[in-house]
Design a protein around this motif. Structure first.
Motif, PDB file in Angstrom:
ATOM      1  N   VAL A 174       0.833  -1.200   0.000  1.00 13.45           N
ATOM      2  CA  VAL A 174       0.000   0.000   0.000  1.00 13.45           C
ATOM      3  C   VAL A 174       0.868   1.250   0.000  1.00 13.45           C
ATOM      4  O   VAL A 174       0.615   2.207  -0.750  1.00 13.45           O
ATOM      5  N   ARG A 175       1.919   1.267   0.813  1.00 11.76           N
ATOM      6  CA  ARG A 175       2.804   2.438   0.873  1.00 11.76           C
ATOM      7  C   ARG A 175       3.423   2.747  -0.484  1.00 11.76           C
ATOM      8  O   ARG A 175       3.587   3.908  -0.863  1.00 11.76           O
ATOM      9  N   GLU A 176       3.754   1.690  -1.219  1.00  9.13           N
ATOM     10  CA  GLU A 176       4.378   1.872  -2.523  1.00  9.13           C
ATOM     11  C   GLU A 176       3.365   2.169  -3.624  1.00  9.13           C
ATOM     12  O   GLU A 176       3.705   2.808  -4.620  1.00  9.13           O
ATOM     13  N   GLY A 177       2.125   1.706  -3.438  1.00 12.25           N
ATOM     14  CA  GLY A 177       1.154   1.788  -4.522  1.00 12.25           C
ATOM     15  C   GLY A 177       0.112   2.875  -4.408  1.00 12.25           C
ATOM     16  O   GLY A 177      -0.623   3.127  -5.372  1.00 12.25           O
ATOM     17  N   ARG A 178       0.013   3.538  -3.237  1.00 15.06           N
ATOM     18  CA  ARG A 178      -0.996   4.573  -3.052  1.00 15.06           C
ATOM     19  C   ARG A 178      -0.409   5.751  -2.280  1.00 15.06           C
ATOM     20  O   ARG A 178       0.435   5.576  -1.395  1.00 15.06           O
ATOM     21  N   VAL A 179      -0.873   6.938  -2.612  1.00 10.58           N
ATOM     22  CA  VAL A 179      -0.490   8.125  -1.848  1.00 10.58           C
ATOM     23  C   VAL A 179      -1.282   8.128  -0.554  1.00 10.58           C
ATOM     24  O   VAL A 179      -2.519   8.140  -0.563  1.00 10.58           O
ATOM     25  N   CYS A 180      -0.566   8.101   0.576  1.00 12.24           N
ATOM     26  CA  CYS A 180      -1.193   8.117   1.886  1.00 12.24           C
ATOM     27  C   CYS A 180      -0.547   9.220   2.720  1.00 12.24           C
ATOM     28  O   CYS A 180       0.677   9.369   2.714  1.00 12.24           O
ATOM     29  N   GLY A 181      -1.372   9.973   3.443  1.00 13.55           N
ATOM     30  CA  GLY A 181      -0.831  10.996   4.316  1.00 13.55           C
ATOM     31  C   GLY A 181      -1.098  12.400   3.817  1.00 13.55           C
ATOM     32  O   GLY A 181      -1.973  12.626   2.976  1.00 13.55           O
ATOM     33  N   ASP A 182      -0.321  13.352   4.328  1.00 11.52           N
ATOM     34  CA  ASP A 182      -0.576  14.765   4.054  1.00 11.52           C
ATOM     35  C   ASP A 182       0.618  15.477   3.429  1.00 11.52           C
ATOM     36  O   ASP A 182       0.764  16.691   3.577  1.00 11.52           O
ATOM     37  N   ASP A 183       1.447  14.726   2.703  1.00  8.98           N
ATOM     38  CA  ASP A 183       2.557  15.342   1.986  1.00  8.98           C
ATOM     39  C   ASP A 183       2.016  15.952   0.685  1.00  8.98           C
ATOM     40  O   ASP A 183       1.614  15.235  -0.235  1.00  8.98           O
ATOM     41  N   VAL A 184       2.003  17.273   0.619  1.00  8.28           N
ATOM     42  CA  VAL A 184       1.419  17.961  -0.535  1.00  8.28           C
ATOM     43  C   VAL A 184       2.106  17.538  -1.828  1.00  8.28           C
ATOM     44  O   VAL A 184       1.452  17.279  -2.846  1.00  8.28           O
ATOM     45  N   ASP A 185       3.421  17.447  -1.788  1.00  9.34           N
ATOM     46  CA  ASP A 185       4.172  17.120  -2.999  1.00  9.34           C
ATOM     47  C   ASP A 185       3.798  15.740  -3.535  1.00  9.34           C
ATOM     48  O   ASP A 185       3.743  15.543  -4.760  1.00  9.34           O
TER      49      ASP A 185
END
Length: 318
Positions: free
Chosen positions: A264-275
């Motif tokens: 999941v970490r590699e395949g989806r954007v998770c969190g609040d990092d704008v970039d």
């Protein structure tokens, strides 16, 4: 510069929630809406599956954004003549702001009446014949048709928009992309792959719109967001044709252990990092897409729209 839209998930939210999300999307600056069309969710944790055509009726009154199904299967569960009537009515209700996104579907939704689930090449044949029927019906003429897969007798749509409903076709491989290039008014795919865009354009699609979409999980706790994605949308990280052939949510649930948090970490954007959010959507722009849709996984809907309104969309559209 692409248009940026919001992708409403009928698998994860009830009708009232979807309408409220559409309002928030419009207020946040999104320019269009996609909405999924399912009979079942992918798993019980998602927990919803409202009838998409009823929801679109509500959306037509709640927002002024263009709306498109992403995507409807008009071949097995629902006859193309019935889909044509539903789409024409949606186009009238939205004053021409409706597009019909089509695909070959999944057994998960389409086998429910006991019909056989044909192989991919037959499903593409059925989709092409369905498109032919629907285009004729959108004209308002009386249609009789006896084809390889469908029969229509003395069918006429009396409620039709001034212009025929545009039909976009979804493709994840060269055969479906070729069909879209030949017969569709636009192309839909879910990966920012430039070669597929080029195949569509060179195969006859020309300057017709290419649309793509992705799912993210905004949240201030990245680890919690990863767990949310794995719980709700592990199916999206399963390989191959599994998504097209498994018949029920419980079968997808049985495969969820194959999807790890690292995947999941590699395949989806998770969190609040704008970039990271900007990069995920910019990848579609770089690949030549005209419209890009994003869906927020999980319950943090209002926080997501605030985040995109203030930090993400200004970077994409500024």
């Amino acid at each position: 510069m692409p248009e940026y839209g919001y992708f409403l998930s009928c698998e994860e939210h009830g009708p009232a929630e979807l309408v409220e999300q559409a309002r928030m999307a419009e207020q946040a600056g999104f320019q269009a809406l996609w909405i999924s069309d399912h009979f079942h969710p992918w798993n019980d944790a998602q927990g919803q599956s409202p009838f998409v055509w009823s929801v679109i009726g509500a959306l037509s009154e709640a927002v002024s954004l263009p709306i498109e199904t992403a995507v409807t299967c008009p071949t097995v569960r629902t006859h193309p003549a019935v889909v044509a009537q539903a789409a024409a009515t949606c186009a009238v209700m939205t004053e021409g702001r409706f597009r019909l996104g089509l695909g070959t579907g999944e057994a998960l939704n389409e086998h429910i009446l006991g019909d056989p689930w044909p192989p991919a090449h037959i499903r593409l044949e059925m989709l092409e014949e369905a498109v032919q029927i629907m285009r004729r019906l959108f004209s308002g003429e009386e249609v009789s048709h006896r084809g390889t897969h469908y029969t229509v007798e003395n069918a006429r749509l009396y409620t039709v928009p001034d212009d025929p409903v545009p039909i976009d076709i979804s493709g994840f491989g060269p055969k479906a992309t070729s069909l879209a290039a030949r017969v569709a008014d636009g192309f839909i795919t879910m990966m920012p792959e430039e070669p597929m865009v080029e195949q569509f354009r060179k195969g006859g699609g020309g300057a017709k719109p290419v649309s793509g979409g992705t799912k993210v999980c905004y949240g201030t706790d990245r680890d919690k967001a990863v767990r949310t994605v794995r719980r709700l949308w592990a199916d999206e990280l399963l390989p191959g044709e599994i998504g097209q052939v498994l018949p029920s949510p419980r079968h997808f649930e049985q495969l969820e252990p194959l999807v790890t948090e690292e995947m999941v970490r590699e395949g989806r954007v998770c969190g609040d990092d704008v970039d990271e959010h900007v990069a995920a959507l910019s990848a579609f722009a770089d690949a030549g897409f005209d419209r890009v849709y994003v869906n927020q996984i999980g319950p943090e809907q209002r926080a997501f729209f605030d985040f995109y309104r203030t930090k993400v969309l200004p970077q994409l559209t500024g």
